[in-house]
Design a protein around this motif. Structure first.
Motif, mmCIF file in Angstrom:
data_model
loop_
_atom_site.group_PDB
_atom_site.id
_atom_site.type_symbol
_atom_site.label_atom_id
_atom_site.label_comp_id
_atom_site.label_asym_id
_atom_site.label_seq_id
_atom_site.Cartn_x
_atom_site.Cartn_y
_atom_site.Cartn_z
ATOM 1 N N PRO A 1 6.656 5.977 8.882
ATOM 2 C CA PRO A 1 5.601 6.988 8.687
ATOM 3 C C PRO A 1 4.190 6.422 8.891
ATOM 4 N N PHE A 2 3.956 5.186 8.454
ATOM 5 C CA PHE A 2 2.650 4.555 8.655
ATOM 6 C C PHE A 2 2.406 4.287 10.130
ATOM 7 N N LEU A 3 3.416 3.762 10.816
ATOM 8 C CA LEU A 3 3.286 3.435 12.237
ATOM 9 C C LEU A 3 3.033 4.684 13.073
ATOM 10 N N GLU A 4 3.760 5.755 12.775
ATOM 11 C CA GLU A 4 3.651 6.986 13.565
ATOM 12 C C GLU A 4 2.313 7.694 13.379
ATOM 13 N N LYS A 5 1.677 7.519 12.212
ATOM 14 C CA LYS A 5 0.403 8.188 11.949
ATOM 15 C C LYS A 5 -0.807 7.325 12.307
ATOM 16 N N ALA A 6 -0.577 6.079 12.657
ATOM 17 C CA ALA A 6 -1.689 5.178 12.978
ATOM 18 C C ALA A 6 -2.358 5.580 14.292
ATOM 19 N N VAL A 7 -3.616 5.197 14.446
ATOM 20 C CA VAL A 7 -4.366 5.565 15.642
ATOM 21 C C VAL A 7 -4.101 4.616 16.814
ATOM 22 N N GLY B 1 0.802 -1.207 0.000
ATOM 23 C CA GLY B 1 0.000 0.000 0.000
ATOM 24 C C GLY B 1 0.833 1.254 0.000
ATOM 25 N N ASN B 2 0.168 2.355 -0.334
ATOM 26 C CA ASN B 2 0.823 3.652 -0.395
ATOM 27 C C ASN B 2 0.140 4.679 0.492
ATOM 28 N N THR B 3 -0.999 4.318 1.089
ATOM 29 C CA THR B 3 -1.770 5.305 1.832
ATOM 30 C C THR B 3 -1.978 4.879 3.287
ATOM 31 N N GLN B 4 -2.235 5.864 4.127
ATOM 32 C CA GLN B 4 -2.506 5.589 5.538
ATOM 33 C C GLN B 4 -3.805 4.815 5.687
ATOM 34 N N LYS B 5 -4.774 5.093 4.841
ATOM 35 C CA LYS B 5 -6.051 4.376 4.894
ATOM 36 C C LYS B 5 -5.841 2.886 4.615
ATOM 37 N N ALA B 6 -5.007 2.578 3.640
ATOM 38 C CA ALA B 6 -4.706 1.172 3.351
ATOM 39 C C ALA B 6 -4.034 0.512 4.552
ATOM 40 N N PHE B 7 -3.143 1.254 5.218
ATOM 41 C CA PHE B 7 -2.471 0.711 6.394
ATOM 42 C C PHE B 7 -3.469 0.496 7.538
ATOM 43 N N THR B 8 -4.404 1.417 7.710
ATOM 44 C CA THR B 8 -5.443 1.263 8.729
ATOM 45 C C THR B 8 -6.269 0.006 8.472
ATOM 46 N N ASN B 9 -6.607 -0.239 7.216
ATOM 47 C CA ASN B 9 -7.335 -1.457 6.851
ATOM 48 C C ASN B 9 -6.493 -2.699 7.128
#
Length: 150
Positions: A126-132, A88-96
């Motif tokens: 970057p994905f880990l740091e922006k995750a909820v 994935g390339n997006t934070q939304k994809a990482f959230t999923n």
């Protein structure tokens, strides 16, 4: 059982992080998901050539899965240990991705240094740091909460 996500280069140095994780959260039954982040192709041709299942197994060295299973037997606290790839390339994809794996919190070794396994590898920080979800930095025997619940 608590589900933990841990970035990995699918090498044996990932195992030291697992030992630290069990020492940090002693007594807590864990399911650990080791993952490596790959950007998804943007060209239609590359997308068509992307394998539907697997295809990333060659990133992990031969015998890595067996070593993971041996480690599960040695560290009784880890109930299950799997390894996978986040495409994935997006934070939304990482959230999923986090939801699909039912992750409760994420952990990253103190001084984590990203190591690319392919030309499509991308730094997961970057994905880990922006995750909820909470992001815990693990160092030998002492967890540090990097991000609390949002």
């Amino acid at each position: 059982m608590t589900h933990v996500l841990l970035p990995s280069n699918f090498q044996e140095d990932s195992f030291a992080s697992l030992v630290e994780l069990t020492e940090t959260f002693s007594g807590l039954p864990l399911k650990v998901v080791l993952f490596h982040a790959l950007e998804i192709p943007t060209s239609i041709t590359e997308l068509l050539m992307l394998p539907r299942e697997g295809g990333w197994e060659e990133l992990a060295p031969k015998g890595f899965a067996q070593k993971c299973q041996r480690l599960v037997q040695e560290l009784g606290q880890i109930q299950e240990l799997t390894h996978t790839v986040f495409y994935g390339n997006t934070q939304k994809a990482f959230t999923n991705f986090l939801k699909a794996h039912r992750i409760d919190f994420m952990a990253v070794p103190k001084g984590f240094c990203f190591q690319a396994l392919s030309t499509r590898s991308q730094n997961p920080l970057p994905f880990l740091e922006k995750a909820v979800l909470p992001l815990v930095t693990i160092s030998h025997g002492e967890p540090q909460l990097a991000q609390a619940f949002a």
